[in-house]
Design an enzyme around this catalytic site. Structure first.
Site, PDB file in Angstrom:
ATOM      1  N   ASP A   1       9.217   2.933   0.157  1.00 33.50           N
ATOM      2  CA  ASP A   1       8.126   3.565   0.884  1.00 33.50           C
ATOM      3  C   ASP A   1       8.293   3.198   2.352  1.00 33.50           C
ATOM      4  OD1 ASP A   1       5.849   4.323   2.150  1.00 33.50           O
ATOM      5  OD2 ASP A   1       4.457   3.395   0.728  1.00 33.50           O
TER       6      ASP A   1
ATOM      7  N   TYR B   1       0.848  -1.188   0.000  1.00 42.63           N
ATOM      8  CA  TYR B   1       0.000   0.000   0.000  1.00 42.63           C
ATOM      9  C   TYR B   1       0.884   1.239   0.000  1.00 42.63           C
ATOM     10  CZ  TYR B   1      -3.612   3.345   1.461  1.00 42.63           C
ATOM     11  OH  TYR B   1      -4.482   4.404   1.529  1.00 42.63           O
TER      12      TYR B   1
ATOM     13  N   LYS C   1       3.489   8.848   9.045  1.00 37.47           N
ATOM     14  CA  LYS C   1       3.288   8.214  10.352  1.00 37.47           C
ATOM     15  C   LYS C   1       4.260   8.757  11.419  1.00 37.47           C
ATOM     16  CE  LYS C   1       0.516   4.637   8.418  1.00 37.47           C
ATOM     17  NZ  LYS C   1       0.616   4.012   7.110  1.00 37.47           N
TER      18      LYS C   1
HETATM   19  C1  PLP Z   1       0.026   4.479   5.769  1.00 33.76           C
HETATM   20  C2  PLP Z   1       0.819   4.232   4.564  1.00 33.76           C
HETATM   21  C3  PLP Z   1       0.754   5.080   3.453  1.00 33.76           C
HETATM   22  C4  PLP Z   1      -0.242   6.194   3.334  1.00 33.76           C
HETATM   23  O1  PLP Z   1      -0.065   7.184   4.280  1.00 33.76           O
HETATM   24  P1  PLP Z   1      -1.297   8.177   4.629  1.00 33.76           P
HETATM   25  O2  PLP Z   1      -0.704   9.146   5.583  1.00 33.76           O
HETATM   26  O3  PLP Z   1      -2.366   7.300   5.192  1.00 33.76           O
HETATM   27  O4  PLP Z   1      -1.728   8.796   3.357  1.00 33.76           O
HETATM   28  C5  PLP Z   1       1.640   4.865   2.427  1.00 33.76           C
HETATM   29  N1  PLP Z   1       2.530   3.860   2.462  1.00 33.76           N
HETATM   30  C6  PLP Z   1       2.606   3.023   3.507  1.00 33.76           C
HETATM   31  C7  PLP Z   1       3.641   1.945   3.509  1.00 33.76           C
HETATM   32  C8  PLP Z   1       1.738   3.158   4.581  1.00 33.76           C
HETATM   33  O5  PLP Z   1       1.801   2.296   5.588  1.00 33.76           O
END
Ligand code: PLP
Length: 428
Positions: free
Chosen positions: A239, A144, A267
């Site tokens: 990411d 994701y 995060k």
């Molecule tokens: C949470 C998450 C996102 C998206 O971040 P948001 O602040 O919810 O838009 C992207 N990549 C990873 C790996 C994530 O865990």
């Protein structure tokens, strides 16, 4: 535990908010029942609107690595708020947090702050495309990267939980530029590159996957991606929205010793405020406006409250390897306790763990990619989730989510959790 007030609040919310929530994973759609409305939180505990206390294993989906309402972060935000909450002009604190982040994370010279992980990943891919002058990207099934169009192709987590891996509204034109690979399968990536010669701008990956449960990279996998990228002029994007400042002060790059070309954050970097960021070597970052042609902007980007929270959080983690060791030790203790409790009742399961990330899968096979993650028994998970909730333990309401361990958890909390698993295991 009673949830009458939460249910009433949820009913009211559904009248004016689609599904009653501002992010789908918060609904209990995958497990049934009404979501719990939280009133406040402190340390490792949630206090809900019905007066229940819950031990929290979601921690805002990762940011609260040192616990809720962590005093240095709260104080920094309160102090800043009194001096104005947004200017749309440069502030010194933006440079301060940028300097600290680029010092903590290996292999990055410059960083730009945005408002979410989604924005960070979306901008990182645009930068990669602008830099390489190529259009296609490779992503991995079950990973994701936020909800921007290019990524909603077999995205893990919420998208999978709701059975819509490919969202309506994403055009065919966009979808055809996203090529899908199997996690931990280097040969598959190689095949895709071979059949798209000179068309691939970047490979984006969760270097430790956390959105299909927790799936560490197989030995050699990230190293193999690095080599493929170097050979074919492709940028490698890690990411680290979930793993950055969580698995190590320098993230997975530091943990495994593999360098990415662009890294994204979210995060933890915001300390619980809406912050994302993307970073790279100067040579790549200088392609961004106003220096270069790749456009990227944000009215509230680098917001002073968000920067104050993020800076206080990073300062707490900088030069403190003991924190990450403590987190890993607590997670290992939890792993052992949960495994023993489930084994005692012959509950078939697999547990994946790395650092302060852990996931419990109700299937005997090793979970190494999206296909194997999807084998888990969802009926067992639903019973497990509601059983744990009844025992005062709050885990994510989806079998595809990782549990996030916070340093605020005590060993007594962990024992309470393990005891709850033992109780619930008897009814699985
Ligand atoms: C949470 C998450 C996102 C998206 O971040 P948001 O602040 O919810 O838009 C992207 N990549 C990873 C790996 C994530 O865990």
């Amino acid at each position: 535990m009673k949830y009458t007030r939460s249910s009433a609040l949820f009913a009211a919310a559904q009248e004016v908010i689609p599904g009653g929530v501002n992010s789908p994973v918060r609904a209990f759609k995958a497990v049934g029942g009404d979501p719990i409305f939280v009133k406040e939180a402190k340390g490792a505990y949630l206090y809900d609107e019905d007066g229940n206390t819950l031990i929290d294993y979601i921690n805002s989906w990762g940011p609260m690595i040192l616990g809720h309402a962590y005093p240095p972060v709260v104080n920094a935000v309160v102090e800043k708020a009194q001096k104005g909450t947004s200017f749309g002009m440069p502030t010194a604190i933006e440079t301060e947090i940028a300097a600290l982040a680029t010092k903590m994370v290996p292999n990055i010279d410059k960083i730009r702050f945005v408002n979410s992980g989604t924005e960070a990943c979306m901008s990182a891919v645009r930068l990669a495309r602008g830099y390489t002058q190529k259009d296609k990207i490779i992503k991995f099934a079950g990973c994701y990267h936020g909800h921007s169009d290019s990524f909603l192709i077999q995205a893990g987590s919420g998208a999978v939980t709701f059975g819509s891996p490919n969202s309506p509204g994403v055009t065919q034109g966009t979808a055809q530029d996203t090529l899908l690979a199997r996690y931990n399968d280097l040969a598959h990536v190689q095949e895709i590159i071979a059949s798209n010669t000179d068309q691939i701008a970047c490979i984006i990956i969760e270097p430790v996957a956390g959105n299909m449960g927790c799936i560490p990279p197989a030995p050699g996998f990230l190293e193999g991606l690095r080599t493929l990228c170097d050979t074919h002029g492709i940028l490698l994007i890690f990411d680290e929205v979930m793993t950055g400042f969580r698995l190590a002060a320098g993230g997975v790059q530091q943990l495994v010793g593999v360098n990415a070309d662009i890294v994204t954050f979210g995060k933890v970097i915001g300390g619980g405020l809406p912050v994302g960021a993307f970073a790279a070597r100067a040579e790549i970052m200088n392609h961004l406006a106003p220096l270069g042609p790749v456009y990227q902007a944000g009215t509230l980007s680098g917001n002073p409250l968000a920067m104050a929270a993020g800076l206080a959080m990073l300062q707490a983690l900088d030069g403190e390897p003991a924190i990450f060791q403590r987190l890993a030790d607590k997670t290992a203790y939890l792993h052992e306790g949960i495994a023993a409790a489930l084994n005692a009742k012959n509950v078939v399961h697999t547990i994946n763990r790395i650092g302060s990330m852990i996931s419990v899968h109700f299937h005997q096979n090793p979970v190494v990619d999206f296909e194997t993650a999807a084998l888990g028994n969802n009926d067992t998970f639903k019973k497990f989730f509601h059983g744990m909730l009844a025992e005062g333990i709050y885990i994510a309401p989806s079998a595809f989510e990782t549990w996030f361990i916070t340093d605020a958890l005590t060993y007594e909390d962990l024992d309470t959790t393990i005891q709850a698993v033992a109780t619930v295991a008897a009814s699985l």
